[in-house]
Design a protein around this motif. Structure first.
Motif, PDB file in Angstrom:
ATOM      1  N   LEU A  78      32.704  47.616  32.140  1.00 14.68           N
ATOM      2  CA  LEU A  78      34.106  48.094  33.175  1.00 14.68           C
ATOM      3  C   LEU A  78      34.880  47.349  33.834  1.00 14.68           C
ATOM      4  O   LEU A  78      34.422  46.630  34.189  1.00 14.68           O
ATOM      5  N   PRO A  79      35.836  47.596  34.215  1.00 10.00           N
ATOM      6  CA  PRO A  79      37.474  46.740  34.908  1.00 10.00           C
ATOM      7  C   PRO A  79      36.636  46.228  35.999  1.00 10.00           C
ATOM      8  O   PRO A  79      35.103  46.822  36.151  1.00 10.00           O
ATOM      9  N   THR A  80      36.974  45.189  36.435  1.00 11.16           N
ATOM     10  CA  THR A  80      36.287  44.160  38.286  1.00 11.16           C
ATOM     11  C   THR A  80      36.189  45.174  39.390  1.00 11.16           C
ATOM     12  O   THR A  80      35.107  45.858  40.027  1.00 11.16           O
ATOM     13  N   ALA A  81      37.411  46.272  38.939  1.00  9.30           N
ATOM     14  CA  ALA A  81      38.116  47.518  39.977  1.00  9.30           C
ATOM     15  C   ALA A  81      36.566  47.997  40.833  1.00  9.30           C
ATOM     16  O   ALA A  81      36.106  49.086  41.098  1.00  9.30           O
ATOM     17  N   LEU A  82      36.343  48.396  38.683  1.00  9.62           N
ATOM     18  CA  LEU A  82      35.451  49.726  38.580  1.00  9.62           C
ATOM     19  C   LEU A  82      34.221  49.513  39.494  1.00  9.62           C
ATOM     20  O   LEU A  82      33.174  49.986  40.321  1.00  9.62           O
TER      21      LEU A  82
END
Length: 260
Positions: A78-82
């Motif tokens: 996952l991307p860091t934001a998710l």
């Protein structure tokens, strides 16, 4: 390893609900965050539904070592934001597991030392109690209705992996517990009680620790072979339930070890 980039992805939505503490499935899925809990889970031999990683940290040596232990087909990147949406801690390690909460078959009779938690409502107390009993060599915990859910994030963090070396039996009524109990029961109380250090404790015994405000329920006090108090200075009213349990359980352990 599968990559998820959208918060609208159905799998991500499902994992987010689990991470937020919603019960999904039976037995319910639970969210284990951080390498300590993840390694403890694998060390105990349990299976994983999903292993979730922050894509920016997946190349870290510590995460790479963990990745080497699991099947890539269950891994999600996952991307860091998710990943931050899933994280339940301020400084996450970029890894979490979705797993099925273990279930244990209860024996017909209770013959080994155990704890009965009577309406312990604070998750931190429940987690500390589980960690303490594990450290004292006690393997079975029976939780009454009204206790904090043992698989919540705060309980898991407080217990620091103790969940995976003990058996946790949930929603065990007082009547059901007492009907199966075949060893002495000790309850902490102030009235009609003896000092912990004046009691020769049975080798195998059940300990009951009660609600933070109301104490131990009357039927459990009535069934106790001995009510026990911890001697302390008069200027302090009482100990926190988890602290009291630590004193009692390690005195019990000391006596058992002295018997050889």
């Amino acid at each position: 390893m599968k990559h998820i980039s959208s918060k609208d992805n159905p799998t991500f939505k499902q994992i987010l609900r689990v991470a937020q503490g919603r019960k999904i499935g039976s037995p319910p899925w639970i969210w284990l965050e951080g390498l300590n809990l993840a390694h403890a889970w694998l060390d105990a031999g349990y299976q994983i539904e999903y292993a979730v990683f922050d894509e920016q940290r997946a190349t870290d040596v510590t995460l790479a070592n963990f990745l080497a232990r699991i099947d890539p087909s269950i891994c999600l990147q996952l991307p860091t934001a998710l990943m931050r949406q899933l994280s339940q801690v301020e400084q996450g390690q970029g890894v979490g597991l979705v797993v099925n909460a273990p279930t244990y078959r209860a024996d017909e009779h209770i013959t080994q030392s155990c704890l009965y938690l009577d309406r312990i409502q604070d998750p931190g107390n429940v987690g500390t109690l589980l960690r303490t009993m594990a450290a004292a060599g006690i393997e079975h915990a029976y939780l009454s209705p009204g206790c904090a859910w043992p698989w919540s994030q705060k309980v898991l963090r407080s217990a620091q992996g103790a969940h995976f070396v003990i058996c946790i039996h949930e929603n065990v009524s007082i009547d059901h517990f007492l009907a199966r109990l075949k060893i002495p029961l000790y309850a902490t109380a102030l009235e009609q009680a003896k000092s912990l250090y004046q009691v020769q404790l049975a080798t195998e015994a059940a300990w009951v620790f009660g609600n933070e405000g109301q104490g131990v329920a009357t039927p459990l006090l009535a069934a106790a072979e001995q009510r026990i108090f911890i001697p302390q200075v008069s200027t302090v009213e009482s100990l926190n339930v988890a602290a009291a349990a630590a004193v009692c359980l390690f005195e019990h352990r000391r006596q058992r070890l002295n018997l050889g």
